[in-house]
Enzyme design. Structure first.
Site, PDB file in Angstrom:
ATOM      1  N   TYR A 155       0.814  -1.283   0.090  1.00 15.35           N
ATOM      2  CA  TYR A 155       0.087   0.078   0.167  1.00 15.35           C
ATOM      3  C   TYR A 155       0.980   1.271  -0.145  1.00 15.35           C
ATOM      4  CZ  TYR A 155      -3.791   3.039   1.371  1.00 15.35           C
ATOM      5  OH  TYR A 155      -4.677   4.357   1.415  1.00 15.35           O
ATOM      6  N   PRO A 191     -15.634   1.634   4.728  1.00 17.73           N
ATOM      7  CA  PRO A 191     -15.694   0.309   4.428  1.00 17.73           C
ATOM      8  C   PRO A 191     -14.256  -0.149   4.037  1.00 17.73           C
ATOM      9  CG  PRO A 191     -17.638   1.343   3.172  1.00 17.73           C
ATOM     10  CD  PRO A 191     -16.735   2.383   3.855  1.00 17.73           C
TER      11      PRO A 191
HETATM   12  P1  NAD Z   1     -13.759   2.393   0.102  1.00 20.16           P
HETATM   13  O1  NAD Z   1     -13.467   0.930   0.007  1.00 20.16           O
HETATM   14  O2  NAD Z   1     -14.947   2.804   1.079  1.00 20.16           O
HETATM   15  O3  NAD Z   1     -14.353   2.999  -1.411  1.00 20.16           O
HETATM   16  C1  NAD Z   1     -13.312   2.801  -2.659  1.00 20.16           C
HETATM   17  C2  NAD Z   1     -14.338   2.836  -3.859  1.00 20.16           C
HETATM   18  O4  NAD Z   1     -13.479   2.428  -4.868  1.00 20.16           O
HETATM   19  C3  NAD Z   1     -15.183   1.445  -3.841  1.00 20.16           C
HETATM   20  O5  NAD Z   1     -16.539   2.065  -4.025  1.00 20.16           O
HETATM   21  C4  NAD Z   1     -14.718   0.647  -4.885  1.00 20.16           C
HETATM   22  O6  NAD Z   1     -15.735   0.038  -5.423  1.00 20.16           O
HETATM   23  C5  NAD Z   1     -14.001   1.710  -5.584  1.00 20.16           C
HETATM   24  N1  NAD Z   1     -13.136   1.019  -6.472  1.00 20.16           N
HETATM   25  C6  NAD Z   1     -12.051  -0.053  -6.128  1.00 20.16           C
HETATM   26  N2  NAD Z   1     -11.487  -0.389  -7.182  1.00 20.16           N
HETATM   27  C7  NAD Z   1     -11.774   0.453  -8.232  1.00 20.16           C
HETATM   28  C8  NAD Z   1     -11.646   0.184  -9.589  1.00 20.16           C
HETATM   29  N3  NAD Z   1     -10.527  -0.793 -10.116  1.00 20.16           N
HETATM   30  N4  NAD Z   1     -12.044   1.080 -10.410  1.00 20.16           N
HETATM   31  C9  NAD Z   1     -13.036   1.917 -10.031  1.00 20.16           C
HETATM   32  N5  NAD Z   1     -13.548   2.195  -8.748  1.00 20.16           N
HETATM   33  C10 NAD Z   1     -12.914   1.266  -8.019  1.00 20.16           C
HETATM   34  O7  NAD Z   1     -12.339   3.185   0.227  1.00 20.16           O
HETATM   35  P2  NAD Z   1     -12.167   4.691   0.882  1.00 20.16           P
HETATM   36  O8  NAD Z   1     -11.541   4.301   2.458  1.00 20.16           O
HETATM   37  O9  NAD Z   1     -13.349   5.657   0.890  1.00 20.16           O
HETATM   38  O10 NAD Z   1     -10.743   5.150   0.182  1.00 20.16           O
HETATM   39  C11 NAD Z   1     -10.943   5.928  -0.742  1.00 20.16           C
HETATM   40  C12 NAD Z   1      -9.497   6.408  -1.312  1.00 20.16           C
HETATM   41  O11 NAD Z   1      -8.737   6.860   0.069  1.00 20.16           O
HETATM   42  C13 NAD Z   1      -8.329   5.266  -1.533  1.00 20.16           C
HETATM   43  O12 NAD Z   1      -7.544   5.864  -2.566  1.00 20.16           O
HETATM   44  C14 NAD Z   1      -7.599   4.907  -0.374  1.00 20.16           C
HETATM   45  O13 NAD Z   1      -6.398   4.402  -0.507  1.00 20.16           O
HETATM   46  C15 NAD Z   1      -7.521   6.355   0.169  1.00 20.16           C
HETATM   47  N6  NAD Z   1      -7.335   6.295   1.812  1.00 20.16           N
HETATM   48  C16 NAD Z   1      -8.151   5.954   2.383  1.00 20.16           C
HETATM   49  C17 NAD Z   1      -8.069   5.907   3.849  1.00 20.16           C
HETATM   50  C18 NAD Z   1      -8.720   5.416   4.945  1.00 20.16           C
HETATM   51  O14 NAD Z   1      -8.508   5.395   6.243  1.00 20.16           O
HETATM   52  N7  NAD Z   1     -10.038   5.015   4.703  1.00 20.16           N
HETATM   53  C19 NAD Z   1      -6.794   6.602   4.485  1.00 20.16           C
HETATM   54  C20 NAD Z   1      -5.909   7.085   3.458  1.00 20.16           C
HETATM   55  C21 NAD Z   1      -5.988   7.216   2.103  1.00 20.16           C
END
Ligand code: NAD
Length: 255
Positions: A155, A191
């Site tokens: 990651y 999620p």
């Molecule tokens: P999430 O899993 O709740 O949502 C991610 C969404 O991306 C989902 O709806 C999924 O269907 C979609 N997705 C996955 N693969 C895909 C693809 N190939 N094409 C199109 N859509 C796709 O995740 P989140 O927590 O909302 O995270 C969103 C972003 O923020 C990510 O890039 C994650 O790395 C980053 N992030 C999250 C956190 C955290 O703690 N939640 C922290 C730092 C960074």
């Protein structure tokens, strides 16, 4: 409140978590939002919620790993709205593991979405932004793209790459009126984090630890990340490019 009146935006991975919050926040600020996700059900639901609140949104199915799908979606956006003002590369996936717990296939899977996905979508929209000498690109990196995080070899590798892509593009295109920034959240209740917690032997203990490693003693909320995206998307941030906007409850401030 920052305004996105008359702006066209697109958010990838907007069916869930941070992406859904960004799409809804942008719509409330007046933008027309293309809600995209590879998951048609959840993406359609986000667009539906926006329309119920009298916002402007359209759902388009988009798997960011599929280059041809990205080009088709860009064409559909141009046919319908004529341009793209704010592109949010949010779709991302995670993995828990040290080097020996991470397979090459794990790394490739994360890379395909988190890095190549950003690359594919950006490539589809950049020519139009260059032609118009105007554009705003916001990438979701992570605090794991700024500092190392234990058990997150794959990651962190991908998120450091997103930060590098962001800074390099910011330099290349500042002269073309295009800003490129990334947001680096700490742990946010979505999620995504729920799925990571399930990978631990004791998910509840892992949840407590995740909360306490942040100075404020809790995880963030998707809306708190969306607020930063709104600022970066607005004209008020016109002097901001190439930055890593850290929103991590003090996670990276020190021990
Ligand atoms: P999430 O899993 O709740 O949502 C991610 C969404 O991306 C989902 O709806 C999924 O269907 C979609 N997705 C996955 N693969 C895909 C693809 N190939 N094409 C199109 N859509 C796709 O995740 P989140 O927590 O909302 O995270 C969103 C972003 O923020 C990510 O890039 C994650 O790395 C980053 N992030 C999250 C956190 C955290 O703690 N939640 C922290 C730092 C960074």
């Amino acid at each position: 409140m920052f305004s996105l009146q008359n702006k066209i935006a697109l958010v990838t991975g907007a069916g869930s978590g941070i992406g859904a919050a960004i799409a809804e926040t942008f719509a409330r600020a007046g933008a027309f939002v293309f809600v995209t996700d590879r998951d048609e059900k959840s993406g359609g639901e986000t667009a539906g919620r926006i329309k119920t609140q009298k916002g402007q949104a359209e759902f388009l199915a988009l798997d960011v790993t599929n280059e041809e799908n990205c080009q088709r979606v860009a064409q559909a956006v141009f046919d319908s709205q004529g341009r793209m003002d704010v592109l949010v590369n949010n779709a991302g996936i995670g993995h828990v593991g040290t080097m020996l717990q991470t397979s090459g296939a794990d790394l490739d899977r994360l890379y395909a979405v988190n890095v190549r996905g950003v690359f594919n979508v950006t490539k589809a929209f950049l020519p139009d932004m260059l032609k118009r000498k105007s554009g705003n690109i916001i990438n979701l990196a992570s605090i794991g793209g700024v500092v190392g995080v234990r058990d997150r070899v794959a990651y962190c590798t991908t998120k450091f790459a997103v930060a590098g892509l962001t800074k390099s593009m910011a330099l290349d295109h500042a002269q073309h009126g295009i800003r490129v920034n990334c947001i680096c959240p700490g742990r946010v209740e979505t999620p995504f984090v729920a799925a990571r917690l399930k990978e631990y032997p004791d998910p509840e203990q892992a949840r407590r630890e995740m909360s306490t490693t942040q100075a404020v003693g809790r995880m963030g909320r998707p809306e708190e990340i969306a607020a930063a995206a709104l600022y970066l998307a607005s004209d008020e941030s016109a002097f901001v490019t190439g930055t890593e906007f850290i929103i991590d409850g003090g996670f990276s401030a020190g021990k």
